[in-house]
Design an enzyme around this catalytic site. Structure first.
Site, PDB file in Angstrom:
ATOM      1  N   LYS A   1      48.308  60.548  79.567  1.00 53.60           N
ATOM      2  CA  LYS A   1      48.949  60.476  80.884  1.00 53.60           C
ATOM      3  C   LYS A   1      48.966  61.843  81.555  1.00 53.60           C
ATOM      4  O   LYS A   1      48.753  61.961  82.765  1.00 53.60           O
ATOM      5  CB  LYS A   1      50.365  59.910  80.741  1.00 53.60           C
ATOM      6  CG  LYS A   1      50.344  58.409  80.463  1.00 53.60           C
ATOM      7  CD  LYS A   1      51.652  57.872  79.943  1.00 53.60           C
ATOM      8  CE  LYS A   1      51.458  56.429  79.457  1.00 53.60           C
ATOM      9  NZ  LYS A   1      52.613  55.869  78.775  1.00 53.60           N
TER      10      LYS A   1
ATOM     11  N   GLN B   1      58.580  57.568  77.244  1.00 56.30           N
ATOM     12  CA  GLN B   1      57.608  56.914  76.368  1.00 56.30           C
ATOM     13  C   GLN B   1      58.323  56.039  75.326  1.00 56.30           C
ATOM     14  O   GLN B   1      59.211  56.509  74.623  1.00 56.30           O
ATOM     15  CB  GLN B   1      56.731  57.983  75.677  1.00 56.30           C
ATOM     16  CG  GLN B   1      55.613  57.418  74.847  1.00 56.30           C
ATOM     17  CD  GLN B   1      54.583  56.636  75.663  1.00 56.30           C
ATOM     18  OE1 GLN B   1      54.136  57.081  76.715  1.00 56.30           O
ATOM     19  NE2 GLN B   1      54.221  55.457  75.196  1.00 56.30           N
TER      20      GLN B   1
ATOM     21  N   ASP C   1      56.967  52.968  85.739  1.00 57.36           N
ATOM     22  CA  ASP C   1      56.526  51.964  84.760  1.00 57.36           C
ATOM     23  C   ASP C   1      56.871  50.551  85.237  1.00 57.36           C
ATOM     24  O   ASP C   1      56.383  49.569  84.693  1.00 57.36           O
ATOM     25  CB  ASP C   1      57.223  52.195  83.408  1.00 57.36           C
ATOM     26  CG  ASP C   1      56.358  52.993  82.439  1.00 57.36           C
ATOM     27  OD1 ASP C   1      55.123  52.947  82.583  1.00 57.36           O
ATOM     28  OD2 ASP C   1      56.937  53.635  81.540  1.00 57.36           O
TER      29      ASP C   1
END
Ligand code: NAP
Length: 281
Positions: free
Chosen positions: A49, A93, A116
């Site tokens: 990422k 994460q 997200d």
């Protein structure tokens, strides 16, 4: 023989599009990436990422915290990032270490920085058809269908899996594109009777060789979301690729299919967030 959908090439195209838009923004967007603990797979994802951000001209702020980070310390960091004007998106994460409650941490992220698309506000907005962000993996699948001019409207779509991250939002996006959608899961009886009717079959189960050729209709579009490891440790999807490839009309490979698209759609969400925070359309 099916046409192989090239997720890697399309992801590069999406990222180039994002980079071009980022380059003309008044302020460079920023992504905060929070990693708690030492999970090796998570480290690989986070590095990926950060690399994508660099490619797109997006700043990334890494926050690597020790395994023993307390609930309060993590919440304090999220609150601080919520307030930080340089941060357009916050990504925590997953999975988090066991002593931390993922739901609580996700809910602490400001919805307008939840790139997200996991926060209940964003899930709700998606479900009423007014999304602020699109969930990355399902959005990546939709982008692939669009790129290859695969019609969804009126088609029978079957989604294998009903997780909050993949299955449910996937079904939502297909429904919004006017597909007729069935969600199957571990309690579904006579699974093949559904999959064999699918014009578009999306598999997100997490089991190697789960989707066999006899479960697929001739000419179906097969989108394999899964990222599994086979006995020899090789990355593979749910679909028995060699057998299904000769039956399907389109198929995504693993690796090189949905995975790279998920990463690219995160960059797309970052751009959306940055525009939102800079009051741009
Ligand atoms: P998950 O939370 O474990 O969900 C798996 C789903 O599969 C569940 O809904 C489960 O049903 C269903 N299932 C399990 N066994 C089944 C069976 N025998 N028949 C029918 N359905 C069955 O996993 P996830 O997070 O959605 O991820 C799924 C896969 O996608 C994994 O391989 C993951 O690594 C991969 N993934 C890939 C990306 C990407 O970027 N490509 C992103 C996210 C995830 P129940 O609900 O009844 O348990």
């Amino acid at each position: 023989m099916a046409i192989k959908i090239d997720g890697k090439a399309l992801a590069a195209k999406v990222k180039a599009r994002v980079a071009a838009e980022v380059a003309v923004l008044p302020r460079r967007p920023g992504l905060a990436v929070v990693l708690v603990g030492e999970d090796p797979a998570s480290k690989v994802y986070v590095n990926g990422k950060e690399k994508d951000c660099a490619e797109c001209g997006i700043r990334s702020f890494g926050h690597k915290l020790p395994e023993e980070t307390t609930r309060q310390e993590l919440l304090d960091l999220v609150h601080q990032l919520n307030q930080d004007p340089e941060v357009d998106g916050i990504l925590v994460q997953l999975p988090l270490p066991r002593h931390l409650d993922e739901k609580e941490i996700i809910r602490a992220i400001a919805p307008e920085k939840d790139v997200d698309c996991f926060h209940p506000v964003n899930v709700g907005l998606l479900s009423i058809g007014e999304p602020m962000f699109l969930p990355c993996t399902p959005a990546g699948v939709m982008e692939m269908l669009r790129e290859y001019h695969i019609p969804v409207s009126g088609k029978r779509c079957v989604v294998l899996g009903r997780s909050n991250i993949v299955g449910k939002p996937m079904a939502m996006l297909l429904t919004q594109a006017n597909g007729t959608v069935t969600i199957c899961h571990s309690k579904t009886e006579e699974l093949a009777s559904y999959t064999c009717q699918a014009d578009i079959l999306v598999s997100a189960v997490g089991k190697t060789n789960f989707v066999t050729a006899d479960m697929v209709k001739d000419g179906a579009v097969v989108m394999d979301v899964a990222m599994n490891r086979n006995e020899s440790g090789k990355l593979c999807g749910d679909v028995d690729f060699a057998a299904v490839e000769s039956k399907a009309s389109y198929i995504t490979p693993v690796p090189g299919g949905v995975g790279p698209m998920t990463r690219a759609m995160l960059m797309q969400n970052l751009l959306t967030a940055a525009k939102l925070h800079q009051n741009l359309k």
